[in-house]
Write an enzyme that holds these catalytic residues in place. Structure first.
Site, PDB file in Angstrom:
ATOM      1  CG  ASP A   1      -2.105   0.921   1.077  1.00 29.76           C
ATOM      2  OD1 ASP A   1      -1.918   2.087   0.624  1.00 29.76           O
ATOM      3  OD2 ASP A   1      -3.221   0.484   1.405  1.00 29.76           O
ATOM      4  CG  ASP A   2      -0.243   4.736  -2.189  1.00 31.89           C
ATOM      5  OD1 ASP A   2      -1.167   3.929  -1.962  1.00 31.89           O
ATOM      6  OD2 ASP A   2      -0.438   5.919  -2.479  1.00 31.89           O
TER       7      ASP A   2
ATOM      8  CG  ASP B   1      -3.898   0.418  -2.111  1.00 29.41           C
ATOM      9  OD1 ASP B   1      -5.138   0.299  -2.018  1.00 29.41           O
ATOM     10  OD2 ASP B   1      -3.319   1.513  -2.269  1.00 29.41           O
TER      11      ASP B   1
ATOM     12  CG  MET C   1      -7.294   3.262  -5.889  1.00 33.57           C
ATOM     13  SD  MET C   1      -7.936   4.198  -7.271  1.00 33.57           S
ATOM     14  CE  MET C   1      -8.486   5.663  -6.367  1.00 33.57           C
TER      15      MET C   1
ATOM     16  CG  ASP D   1      17.100 -63.246 -29.167  1.00 28.73           C
ATOM     17  OD1 ASP D   1      17.721 -62.879 -28.166  1.00 28.73           O
ATOM     18  OD2 ASP D   1      17.388 -62.919 -30.337  1.00 28.73           O
ATOM     19  CB  ILE D   2      14.011 -60.583 -33.206  1.00 30.06           C
ATOM     20  CG1 ILE D   2      12.813 -60.005 -32.425  1.00 30.06           C
ATOM     21  CG2 ILE D   2      13.765 -60.495 -34.718  1.00 30.06           C
ATOM     22  CD1 ILE D   2      12.481 -58.568 -32.796  1.00 30.06           C
TER      23      ILE D   2
ATOM     24  CG  ASP E   1      14.016 -48.037 -33.353  1.00 32.82           C
ATOM     25  OD1 ASP E   1      14.723 -48.964 -32.884  1.00 32.82           O
ATOM     26  OD2 ASP E   1      14.300 -46.827 -33.201  1.00 32.82           O
TER      27      ASP E   1
ATOM     28  CD  GLU F   1      18.635 -58.744 -30.392  1.00 30.62           C
ATOM     29  OE1 GLU F   1      18.758 -57.609 -29.866  1.00 30.62           O
ATOM     30  OE2 GLU F   1      19.607 -59.419 -30.773  1.00 30.62           O
TER      31      GLU F   1
END
Lengths: 478, 478
Positions: free
Chosen positions: A9-10, A53, A55, A331-332, A348, A374
């Site tokens: 507040d001023d 405040d 103002m 396993d791939i 991927d 994998e």
């Protein structure tokens, strides 16, 4: 709860008066006598709440409020505007700048203290989440967070509990016109029925209901697990200040006085919806972090960590229930060649489709995880001894029977998989490591002794190895 | 905050009296008139707090309290014992059974309400964490949680703020004898200095300090970020009830009246230490979940997800700062053979040591991640163009110069690594995918064209390929 309050507040006597009141209630009070000083102190001291405040010469309260609310690091600090202005337009302007409330001078002490207590409590609850959101951000788990002011305030679900038909209708018109979806009930019982079925972003409760105590209803909403985190806005008469204070104490978030001013209602409601959505997002961040800890980013399957924890639980449970558990190590075949020949993008893509086919050929309660590279593991809980080999062959055929579409010159690639299986009997009381090891030994046989694209099980493997004819051995570079 | 309170007393008028008082404050009140009924209601309704009469026929209050506190699903619910007994031994017996406080009949309304409010607030804060701990458990992120009563209460760090020398000494004797570590200060200023340096499990504050207001000190401890979560126990005189209530309101957790009874102090302190440690553990769970989401379980390096997020940030930052970023893609040569020949245990050991050597040969702000399988990525931010190749060669030599100890017949294994490097210039504004792709292309050359165990960079690779002599090509089965 104690807290650090910044009073701005001023006019020095105004500051001193508020400081004395707040200090008397054991708050830690900071002060500033201009907008610039306020901004500097907010930045440096990060108070828990700001009494501002309106103002002031130079930078006024609206500007200070807007500046703070635009800063992602400060936007969560609640602001109460304090003013001699009584014009509704000013009030709405403050609320729209992001202020949480608007108190008129001379300040009613009850209104002030109950407001400060309530806002501080809300901030503290949110702080816990915010601190952790920061950790999540630093670690890159989630996107850099937007802040509370950036949340959408559109299309909220609002429950209104009001028995004055005409007022309810006016509120509905106002909110519906602002994109919100309204449900209106005229009693607590009816409202609870609605709340059991649907989720709401804010509940508006009249504390002037004729046949029941609106505050008791607020209290009930607060202590009920399902509605505990939904903001409550009270509708009250001007002379209800003591009841309002009590309502805030109980846990209501905000209130609006009759006659209800359209724009004030909208502005206050937006604040609540924004807060609710911010809080929901912070919670969701935690859930996301957790799920990231347990799944493989590429395939969406569970990861090795999850598998190890749950395999242990499943083995223990099956020992108890006297059932067998099957563990398949998968396993791939020649996957390294895929990566080397066509690059990681194709690799991927293969992994993703491979994972998808495994999932599609298992029951929902079978467990499938990517162990890395994998290598995959499938756990079949509570199985009869003849089933795992059938399942294993079904998985193997699902892979080799159908080429996988991907960015190779042919537009697809035919791959195959080798599977080693172990059936863990309940009386063996095997550890997860032992179970995986046994499946791995079989996988090794499938690859080295039987030339890949086949399933080998501990017993069946021995029986069939002599006259095993793998079906359709694919070549990588066909 | 509103809450659901369970009132337990075998004498109906006592139940009704408490019910009326609590309902008047807008609590939701449940009642029970025997120990058995109380247990049944606690289990079914999960109230937020329990007011429990001690003297009941059949199962008495001590037994009810002990039973609830032994149940992991209920132990977090605060219990206030209510009794006409004034014997200290009874009080201590209740506290040791896990009760949070002990109120004497006739009940002082201020004491009752401030106690209930304070305990409910603490429970609600903890509930947020508990709910998420449950999620973490279900997902297997953490061990099945032990509960609050299972926390250790040994060897706590206690800060005592008391200016009465003789009293301070007595408290120190009591607590030190019970394994705790004590620090005593006689003013707030001195205490704050201590708190800035050390962590404490509980702070005990006299609210009868001669030269300062103990409550203001409590308030300050509560609003200070660093001490906000440390439990505060107040020491007060019998006639301080209004101040005590205010202290609880501010956020102190508990109080003890002078003259301080040794066993009561120990029991109350244990409750606070237990709560603090429980809360700390719940917080830690979250941090663990997060770190699990971002690191590779086997090597402890960051995972692919983390790398991708941070590589993006680093590239963006270096574009801004006009600096280059180097990306090295690193692959262990013939790793598949290691797994196939010696098994996954040896493979995992190799990966761990490999990761360790990478880390040891990089600066703390270089980023190293395991992408999966035997593939790693190193990011060197803000580098001069001649450095990355040197670093790359240093990493390569760190691997191949020294065999890795592991469970092979020889007790060790010599391996090598191939590295592909790309230097991303700021003006290129490369995406993470592009940067990784470019390094990957170089890695491919290193493996296919230059026979592994070497570093290939985009430009340097071209220059040196013709007369490149890889050093000390190791054989796997040497």
């Amino acid at each position: 709860m104690s807290a650090r309050v910044l009073v701005v507040d001023d006019i020095l006597p105004n500051v001193k008066l508020l400081e004395a009141k707040l200090t008397n209630e054991y708050y830690d009070v900071l002060t500033a006598t201009s907008g610039a000083e306020a901004l500097e102190k907010v930045e440096r001291e990060k108070p828990d709440i700001i009494l501002l405040d309106v103002m002031m010469p130079g930078m006024d309260g609206f500007e200070v409020c807007t500046t703070i609310k635009k800063n992602p690091l400060l936007a969560h600090i609640p602001i109460v505007m304090v003013t001699a202005l009584t014009d509704v337009a000013d009030k709405v302007r403050g609320l729209e700048a992001g202020a949480d409330d608007f108190l008129s001078k001379p300040i009613n002490d009850i209104a002030l203290m109950s407001r400060v207590r309530s806002l501080v409590r809300l901030k503290m609850a949110l702080d816990e989440w915010r601190i952790r959101e920061n950790t999540a951000n630093q670690l890159g788990v989630v996107e850099e967070s937007s802040h509370v002011m950036a949340e959408s305030v559109e299309k909220a679900n609002i429950l209104l509990i009001e028995d004055r038909g005409f007022e309810a209708q006016k509120i509905e018109q106002t909110l519906s016109a602002d994109s919100h979806h309204m449900v209106i009930k005229d009693s607590g019982v009816q409202a609870m029925g609605e709340l059991a079925k649907h989720d709401f972003d804010t509940i508006i409760v009249s504390i002037n209901l004729e046949h029941e105590d609106g505050l008791r209803l607020c209290s009930h909403l607060r202590s009920n697990e399902r509605t505990r985190h939904v903001p409550i806005m009270m509708i009250a008469e001007d002379h209800d200040m003591k009841k309002i204070a009590h309502g805030l104490e109980i846990g209501a978030h905000d209130y609006i006085l009759r006659p209800i001013e359209r724009n004030e209602l909208l502005a206050r409601l937006r604040t609540q919806v924004r807060r609710k959505r911010f809080q929901d997002r912070l919670r969701a961040t935690y859930e996301i972090s957790l799920s990231m800890a347990l799944t493989d980013g590429l395939t969406g399957l569970y990861n090795r960590r999850y598998l190890e924890v749950h395999l242990q639980k499943l083995l223990a449970k099956n020992t108890e229930n006297n059932k067998s558990t099957a563990v398949l190590m998968i396993d791939i075949d020649h996957f390294k060649d895929v990566n080397d020949t066509y690059g990681h993008d194709v690799g991927d893509e293969i992994l993703r489709v491979f994972a998808e086919r495994l999932k599609n050929n298992l029951r929902s309660f079978d467990l499938v995880a990517r162990m890395g590279g994998e290598e995959f593991v499938v756990v079949l809980p509570e199985v009869a001894d003849d089933r795992p080999y059938m399942v294993s062959e079904r998985l193997r055929l699902a892979i080799c029977d159908e080429p996988i579409p991907c960015k190779t010159p042919d537009g697809h690639l035919r791959i195959s998989t080798s599977i080693g299986g172990a059936i863990i009997k309940p009386e063996e009381q095997a550890t997860p490591e032992e179970a995986l090891k046994r499946a791995d030994v079989c996988l090794y046989k499938a690859k080295k002794d039987l030339g890949r694209n086949c399933s080998v099980f501990e017993d069946i493997g021995k029986l069939d190895a002599a006259n095993y004819k793998p079906r359709g051995r694919p070549e990588l570079d066909e």
